[in-house]
Design a protein around this motif. Sequence first.
Motif, PDB file in Angstrom:
ATOM      1  N   THR A 125      20.047 -57.718  10.413  1.00 44.96           N
ATOM      2  CA  THR A 125      19.556 -59.016  10.935  1.00 44.96           C
ATOM      3  C   THR A 125      19.346 -58.999  12.456  1.00 44.96           C
ATOM      4  OG1 THR A 125      21.628 -60.192  11.383  1.00 44.96           O
ATOM      5  CG2 THR A 125      20.815 -60.296   9.110  1.00 44.96           C
ATOM      6  N   ARG A 126      19.568 -57.883  13.103  1.00 45.97           N
ATOM      7  CA  ARG A 126      19.297 -57.747  14.550  1.00 45.97           C
ATOM      8  C   ARG A 126      18.113 -56.797  14.736  1.00 45.97           C
ATOM      9  NH1 ARG A 126      22.481 -61.543  16.923  1.00 45.97           N
ATOM     10  NH2 ARG A 126      24.230 -61.804  15.542  1.00 45.97           N
ATOM     11  N   GLY A 127      17.274 -56.725  13.729  1.00 46.10           N
ATOM     12  CA  GLY A 127      16.126 -55.818  13.789  1.00 46.10           C
ATOM     13  C   GLY A 127      16.092 -54.876  12.595  1.00 46.10           C
ATOM     14  N   HIS A 206      19.270 -47.239  17.377  1.00 45.66           N
ATOM     15  CA  HIS A 206      19.687 -47.759  18.691  1.00 45.66           C
ATOM     16  C   HIS A 206      19.305 -49.231  18.752  1.00 45.66           C
ATOM     17  CE1 HIS A 206      20.059 -43.539  19.478  1.00 45.66           C
ATOM     18  NE2 HIS A 206      18.755 -43.344  19.475  1.00 45.66           N
ATOM     19  N   ASP A 207      20.011 -50.144  19.413  1.00 49.23           N
ATOM     20  CA  ASP A 207      21.071 -49.813  20.314  1.00 49.23           C
ATOM     21  C   ASP A 207      22.196 -50.805  20.023  1.00 49.23           C
ATOM     22  OD1 ASP A 207      22.624 -49.023  22.415  1.00 49.23           O
ATOM     23  OD2 ASP A 207      21.370 -49.920  23.942  1.00 49.23           O
ATOM     24  N   VAL A 208      23.243 -50.302  19.412  1.00 48.34           N
ATOM     25  CA  VAL A 208      24.340 -51.186  19.010  1.00 48.34           C
ATOM     26  C   VAL A 208      24.915 -51.915  20.228  1.00 48.34           C
ATOM     27  CG1 VAL A 208      26.662 -51.224  18.003  1.00 48.34           C
ATOM     28  CG2 VAL A 208      24.879 -49.836  16.948  1.00 48.34           C
ATOM     29  N   ALA A 209      24.952 -51.241  21.377  1.00 51.55           N
ATOM     30  CA  ALA A 209      25.520 -51.848  22.585  1.00 51.55           C
ATOM     31  C   ALA A 209      24.728 -53.088  22.997  1.00 51.55           C
ATOM     32  CB  ALA A 209      25.549 -50.833  23.717  1.00 51.55           C
ATOM     33  N   GLN A 210      23.414 -53.047  22.796  1.00 49.01           N
ATOM     34  CA  GLN A 210      22.579 -54.211  23.178  1.00 49.01           C
ATOM     35  C   GLN A 210      22.454 -55.224  22.038  1.00 49.01           C
ATOM     36  OE1 GLN A 210      18.792 -53.580  25.313  1.00 49.01           O
ATOM     37  NE2 GLN A 210      19.248 -51.400  25.209  1.00 49.01           N
ATOM     38  N   ASN A 211      23.029 -54.889  20.874  1.00 45.17           N
ATOM     39  CA  ASN A 211      22.996 -55.772  19.710  1.00 45.17           C
ATOM     40  C   ASN A 211      21.566 -56.056  19.230  1.00 45.17           C
ATOM     41  OD1 ASN A 211      24.389 -57.039  17.723  1.00 45.17           O
ATOM     42  ND2 ASN A 211      24.522 -59.004  18.790  1.00 45.17           N
ATOM     43  N   LYS A 212      20.676 -55.077  19.383  1.00 43.68           N
ATOM     44  CA  LYS A 212      19.303 -55.209  18.866  1.00 43.68           C
ATOM     45  C   LYS A 212      18.708 -53.818  18.672  1.00 43.68           C
ATOM     46  CE  LYS A 212      16.950 -55.602  23.305  1.00 43.68           C
ATOM     47  NZ  LYS A 212      16.111 -56.364  24.185  1.00 43.68           N
ATOM     48  N   LEU A 234      13.361 -52.140  12.092  1.00 38.72           N
ATOM     49  CA  LEU A 234      13.494 -51.049  11.122  1.00 38.72           C
ATOM     50  C   LEU A 234      13.542 -51.683   9.738  1.00 38.72           C
ATOM     51  CD1 LEU A 234      13.985 -48.061  10.436  1.00 38.72           C
ATOM     52  CD2 LEU A 234      16.427 -48.514  10.664  1.00 38.72           C
ATOM     53  N   PHE A 235      12.536 -51.380   8.931  1.00 34.63           N
ATOM     54  CA  PHE A 235      12.427 -51.958   7.591  1.00 34.63           C
ATOM     55  C   PHE A 235      12.772 -50.859   6.580  1.00 34.63           C
ATOM     56  CE2 PHE A 235      10.536 -56.062   8.611  1.00 34.63           C
ATOM     57  CZ  PHE A 235      10.209 -55.861   9.949  1.00 34.63           C
ATOM     58  N   ILE A 236      13.893 -51.043   5.894  1.00 38.14           N
ATOM     59  CA  ILE A 236      14.395 -49.998   5.003  1.00 38.14           C
ATOM     60  C   ILE A 236      13.979 -50.324   3.570  1.00 38.14           C
ATOM     61  CG2 ILE A 236      16.490 -48.843   4.160  1.00 38.14           C
ATOM     62  CD1 ILE A 236      17.724 -49.606   6.953  1.00 38.14           C
ATOM     63  N   ALA A 237      13.236 -49.400   2.962  1.00 36.27           N
ATOM     64  CA  ALA A 237      12.711 -49.639   1.599  1.00 36.27           C
ATOM     65  C   ALA A 237      12.890 -48.363   0.784  1.00 36.27           C
ATOM     66  CB  ALA A 237      11.235 -50.034   1.683  1.00 36.27           C
TER      67      ALA A 237
END
Length: 309
Positions: A125-127, A206-212, A234-237
């Motif tokens: 949900t953050r990208g 990337h980037d967990v630190a920026q939360n997006k 990133l759309f995972i299918a």
Amino acid sequence: MEKVVIIGTGCAGLTAAVYTARANLAPLVLAGPMPGGLLTTTSIVENYPGFPEGIDGYELMTRMQKQAERFGARVKYGTVEAADLSGTPLVLTVDGEKVETQTLIIASGAGHRHLGLESEHKLETRGVTYCATCDGALPMFRNQPLVVVGGGDSACEEATYLTRFGSIVYLIHRRDTLRASKIMADRVLANPKIKPIWDSVVTDIHDVAQNKVTGVRVKNLKTNAESEIACVGLFIAIGHVPNTQVFKGQVDMDDNGYVRTRRGTETNIPGVFVAGDCHDSVYRQAITAAGEGCAAAIDCERHLAALNA
Ligand code: NAP
């Protein structure tokens, strides 16, 4: 006590509901966490017979529900938390309440498969998303580079849909040929806004630190070379996992959790039938799920008739 409980409101569950309702069995239909099933996340369904122009997935499911309700099906929202199928009646726990039934049709469908990366979980949900139709139009994705992972019909459909919004869509697939049907694959390969990245997997986001999401790390499986692709989404299918965990240890299933059938739609438990994606790992189409829902309803109706004979 209910005569028939149906778990699931996808194509399989709602078709079973239409048939059992028309047989005057007043089925109770339980809609789990995703009412309408995975098809509600599809933009346009072009291969369901009877709709030459295609039909929106959400609309198709809404119509199926109305059709079932017209004949007396009762749709209730609730998640099955536990099941005791050891005796008669069969007992389900639905949001803390016990539901007793003579027969059960499991049509609980399947959920999205995850890559299994820690960063995937943290950036969901953050990208990171599993549904282009649901999220693709969000402002954050407009005119930005996007990545789709997978090589099946879902990935091709998502990539094609996302070209409406993104500046470019990278399609990362772990092999060098698409698994998708030819018409979908040809559409993708002819689209100048889609850039396939073959023989590759995403190893980090990337980037967990920026939360997006700001990019992905990609590994080429043939050369082991690693590279970075900048993206905001990133759309995972990459396929699905059957929603059958709650029946584990009671209902026979294969190693991947798909329910095994005996005769027709019968499971190993008398009075328990199965239909759709939670059982079918081969065809997995809206129309085959609907067909199995119909078959399960007929099997269920005959089982009840034999009990009451
Ligand atoms: P799918 O056909 O199982 O394809 C999954 C894809 O993800 C495959 O290309 C697979 O690679 C890849 N994959 C699996 N696990 C992976 C992992 N851990 N890492 C990277 N890649 C991975 O699933 P789907 O595309 O969701 O389609 C499911 C069913 O729905 C199919 O029967 C499809 O025809 C149907 N469908 C139809 C439509 C339509 O007609 N409009 C739209 C969507 C879906 P490999 O190829 O190497 O196995």
